[in-house]
Design a protein around this motif. Structure first.
Motif, PDB file in Angstrom:
ATOM      1  N   VAL A  74      22.964   5.302  23.470  1.00 24.42           N
ATOM      2  CA  VAL A  74      22.425   4.128  24.166  1.00 24.42           C
ATOM      3  C   VAL A  74      20.935   3.992  23.861  1.00 24.42           C
ATOM      4  O   VAL A  74      20.447   2.891  23.557  1.00 24.42           O
ATOM      5  CB  VAL A  74      22.677   4.210  25.685  1.00 24.42           C
ATOM      6  CG1 VAL A  74      21.938   3.116  26.429  1.00 24.42           C
ATOM      7  CG2 VAL A  74      24.176   4.134  25.980  1.00 24.42           C
ATOM      8  N   GLN A  75      20.199   5.092  23.925  1.00 23.99           N
ATOM      9  CA  GLN A  75      18.764   5.049  23.613  1.00 23.99           C
ATOM     10  C   GLN A  75      18.527   4.577  22.177  1.00 23.99           C
ATOM     11  O   GLN A  75      17.653   3.751  21.929  1.00 23.99           O
ATOM     12  CB  GLN A  75      18.126   6.423  23.821  1.00 23.99           C
ATOM     13  CG  GLN A  75      18.008   6.808  25.272  1.00 23.99           C
ATOM     14  CD  GLN A  75      17.490   8.236  25.447  1.00 23.99           C
ATOM     15  OE1 GLN A  75      17.481   9.041  24.518  1.00 23.99           O
ATOM     16  NE2 GLN A  75      17.058   8.536  26.651  1.00 23.99           N
ATOM     17  N   ARG A  76      19.313   5.118  21.227  1.00 19.57           N
ATOM     18  CA  ARG A  76      19.178   4.701  19.824  1.00 19.57           C
ATOM     19  C   ARG A  76      19.417   3.211  19.684  1.00 19.57           C
ATOM     20  O   ARG A  76      18.666   2.503  19.004  1.00 19.57           O
ATOM     21  CB  ARG A  76      20.193   5.458  18.963  1.00 19.57           C
ATOM     22  CG  ARG A  76      19.606   6.476  18.052  1.00 19.57           C
ATOM     23  CD  ARG A  76      20.593   7.080  17.063  1.00 19.57           C
ATOM     24  NE  ARG A  76      21.966   7.255  17.490  1.00 19.57           N
ATOM     25  CZ  ARG A  76      22.416   8.241  18.264  1.00 19.57           C
ATOM     26  NH1 ARG A  76      21.590   9.158  18.714  1.00 19.57           N
ATOM     27  NH2 ARG A  76      23.685   8.313  18.591  1.00 19.57           N
ATOM     28  N   SER A  77      20.456   2.722  20.334  1.00 23.17           N
ATOM     29  CA  SER A  77      20.779   1.309  20.243  1.00 23.17           C
ATOM     30  C   SER A  77      19.666   0.445  20.829  1.00 23.17           C
ATOM     31  O   SER A  77      19.268  -0.554  20.231  1.00 23.17           O
ATOM     32  CB  SER A  77      22.097   1.021  20.963  1.00 23.17           C
ATOM     33  OG  SER A  77      22.487  -0.303  20.749  1.00 23.17           O
ATOM     34  N   LEU A  78      19.146   0.834  21.989  1.00 22.56           N
ATOM     35  CA  LEU A  78      18.075   0.045  22.606  1.00 22.56           C
ATOM     36  C   LEU A  78      16.815   0.025  21.738  1.00 22.56           C
ATOM     37  O   LEU A  78      16.151  -1.009  21.616  1.00 22.56           O
ATOM     38  CB  LEU A  78      17.767   0.577  24.004  1.00 22.56           C
ATOM     39  CG  LEU A  78      18.880   0.369  25.028  1.00 22.56           C
ATOM     40  CD1 LEU A  78      18.546   1.066  26.337  1.00 22.56           C
ATOM     41  CD2 LEU A  78      19.148  -1.119  25.252  1.00 22.56           C
TER      42      LEU A  78
END
Length: 189
Positions: A74-78
Motif C-alpha cells: 500500500v505504501q509503495r502504491s501511494l
C-alpha cells in the motif's frame, strides 16, 4: 507494535486494536453508542466530504492492520500514485457485497449495472497507462488479503473486458454515457 501469537513475520497479520485503544485514539465506532469525546481519527486523516467507503476502508485498515508485506505494498502504491502526472480514472465506489448480493438474488436493476459498468470501465482504463498500472498494481495485495486469492494484471483486465461485454450486451449504456458526462462536468467546475 502488536504481533500475532506464535511469532511475527511478513505474512502474519498484527492483532487488531483493543477497543479501549481504538476509543482513545478516535477510532471507536460512534454507532456503538459509546462516544469517547475524542475527535474522529479517520475524519482528521481524510479530506472533508470523503466518500463513506473510503472512511470505512481506512477505519478497517487501522482497526485490523494488514500484514507488513501488504502494508508495504500500500505504501509503495501511494508513493507511486503521488508521482504519476496523469489523472486517476473516475471510479464510482460501489459496496461489493451489496452489488454481489443483488446480482446473485436477481434483484439488480438497470442503474446497478450502469454503475458497475462505469466502475469496470474505470478499472479497465488503468491498464491503458503503464504509469497508472504500475502505481496501482501493488494494491492487488489488499484484494488478495480480502479474497484469499492473488491476481495477475492480465486476469483483472480480462475479467473487466468479459463483464463489460456481458453488461453492454444486455443493458442500454446511454445512461452510462450520461453519468460519465455529468461526472466530468462536476470535476471541471
Amino acid at each position: 507494535q502488536q504481533s500475532s501469537a506464535g511469532g511475527g513475520g511478513e505474512s502474519r497479520r498484527p492483532l487488531p486494536l483493543y477497543s479501549m485503544t481504538a476509543r482513545s485514539i478516535g477510532l471507536a465506532d460512534r454507532a456503538s453508542g459509546s462516544p469517547s469525546g475524542t475527535p474522529s481519527l479517520v475524519a482528521s486523516l481524510l479530506p472533508k466530504g470523503a466518500p463513506a467507503p473510503c472512511k470505512h476502508f481506512l477505519t478497517r485498515y487501522l482497526m485490523h492492520p494488514p500484514p507488513p508485506g501488504v502494508a508495504g505494498s500500500v505504501q509503495r502504491s501511494l508513493r507511486r500514485i503521488a508521482g504519476v502526472s496523469e489523472p486517476l480514472p473516475l471510479l464510482p465506489l460501489l459496496p461489493a457485497h451489496k452489488i454481489a448480493k443483488m446480482i446473485h438474488s436477481r434483484e439488480a436493476n438497470h442503474s446497478v449495472y450502469v454503475d458497475l459498468l462505469a466502475m469496470l470501465r474505470g478499472v479497465r482504463s488503468i491498464f491503458e497507462s503503464k504509469a497508472l498500472e504500475e502505481a496501482l498494481y501493488p494494491l492487488t495485495a489488499v484484494a488478495a488479503l480480502n479474497t484469499g486469492r492473488r491476481f495477475k494484471t492480465s486476469e483483472i483486465r480480462d475479467a473487466c473486458d468479459d463483464v463489460i461485454a456481458e453488461i453492454e450486451g444486455v443493458v442500454n449504456t446511454a445512461e452510462y454515457e450520461e453519468l460519465m458526462g455529468a461526472l466530468a462536468e462536476d470535476e471541471d467546475e
